[in-house]
Scaffold this motif. Structure first.
Motif, PDB file in Angstrom:
ATOM      1  N   SER A 204      -5.493   6.580   4.670  1.00  0.00           N
ATOM      2  CA  SER A 204      -5.568   5.854   3.408  1.00  0.00           C
ATOM      3  C   SER A 204      -5.156   6.666   2.188  1.00  0.00           C
TER       4      SER A 204
ATOM      5  N   SER B  63      -8.302  -0.356  -6.628  1.00  0.00           N
ATOM      6  CA  SER B  63      -7.218   0.369  -5.972  1.00  0.00           C
ATOM      7  C   SER B  63      -7.741   1.203  -4.804  1.00  0.00           C
TER       8      SER B  63
ATOM      9  N   MET C 149      -8.732  -1.074  -1.892  1.00  0.00           N
ATOM     10  CA  MET C 149      -7.567  -1.589  -1.163  1.00  0.00           C
ATOM     11  C   MET C 149      -6.954  -0.516  -0.269  1.00  0.00           C
ATOM     12  N   LYS C 150      -6.913   0.727  -0.745  1.00  0.00           N
ATOM     13  CA  LYS C 150      -6.373   1.828   0.064  1.00  0.00           C
ATOM     14  C   LYS C 150      -7.200   2.066   1.312  1.00  0.00           C
TER      15      LYS C 150
ATOM     16  N   LEU D 171      -9.382  -0.168   2.761  1.00  0.00           N
ATOM     17  CA  LEU D 171      -9.468  -1.344   3.625  1.00  0.00           C
ATOM     18  C   LEU D 171      -8.193  -1.607   4.422  1.00  0.00           C
ATOM     19  N   ALA D 172      -7.030  -1.323   3.843  1.00  0.00           N
ATOM     20  CA  ALA D 172      -5.757  -1.644   4.510  1.00  0.00           C
ATOM     21  C   ALA D 172      -5.636  -1.039   5.912  1.00  0.00           C
TER      22      ALA D 172
ATOM     23  N   GLY E 211      -7.398  -2.925   8.593  1.00  0.00           N
ATOM     24  CA  GLY E 211      -6.990  -4.301   8.842  1.00  0.00           C
ATOM     25  C   GLY E 211      -7.750  -5.310   7.984  1.00  0.00           C
ATOM     26  N   LYS E 212      -8.230  -4.857   6.830  1.00  0.00           N
ATOM     27  CA  LYS E 212      -9.002  -5.705   5.928  1.00  0.00           C
ATOM     28  C   LYS E 212      -8.318  -5.763   4.571  1.00  0.00           C
ATOM     29  N   LYS E 213      -8.676  -6.783   3.776  1.00  0.00           N
ATOM     30  CA  LYS E 213      -8.184  -6.885   2.414  1.00  0.00           C
ATOM     31  C   LYS E 213      -9.241  -7.535   1.553  1.00  0.00           C
ATOM     32  N   LEU E 214      -9.146  -7.277   0.264  1.00  0.00           N
ATOM     33  CA  LEU E 214     -10.041  -7.933  -0.689  1.00  0.00           C
ATOM     34  C   LEU E 214      -9.466  -9.313  -0.975  1.00  0.00           C
ATOM     35  N   ALA E 215     -10.347 -10.271  -1.146  1.00  0.00           N
ATOM     36  CA  ALA E 215      -9.895 -11.628  -1.467  1.00  0.00           C
ATOM     37  C   ALA E 215     -10.873 -12.258  -2.445  1.00  0.00           C
TER      38      ALA E 215
END
Length: 92
Positions: A54, A74, A77-78, A80-81, A84-88
C-alpha cells in the motif's frame, strides 16, 4: 473489601455521556477497523506486507488498527485497495 467499580454496561455509559452523533461515529469507526483487520487476516497478510503493498508504513497501519489515529481518506484508500476493498458512500 469494597469495590470502586462503576456498575453498568458500556452501552449505558455511552448513551449517558455521548451524543447520538458521537455514538454513530464510534460505531462506524469500530466497523471500519474491524473490516480492515478481518480483510487483512483473511488474506494472510501481515501489517509489514500491507505496508509494502500500500505504501502506508506499518506503524501507521498498526495505529489505524488500534484505533489510535484518525486517518485521512487517502490513507484509507491506499490501505483498502490491496485488500480488495474500497470506501463507498451509500444511503442510510
Amino acid at each position: 473489601m469494597t469495590s470502586n467499580a462503576i456498575a453498568g454496561t458500556w452501552d449505558e455509559w455511552e448513551k449517558e455521556h455521548c451524543t447520538p452523533e458521537e455514538i454513530a461515529e464510534s460505531d462506524l469507526r469500530v466497523a471500519l477497523i474491524g473490516e480492515l483487520i478481518r480483510a487483512r487476516q483473511e488474506r494472510g497478510i501481515t501489517q509489514k506486507q500491507l505496508e509494502e503493498m500500500s505504501g502506508v508504513t506499518q506503524p501507521v497501519i498498526a495505529r489505524l488498527e488500534r484505533g489510535t489515529t484518525s486517518p485521512n481518506v487517502s490513507t484509507l484508500m491506499k490501505v483498502l485497495a490491496p485488500l480488495g476493498k474500497k470506501l463507498a458512500i451509500v444511503p442510510m
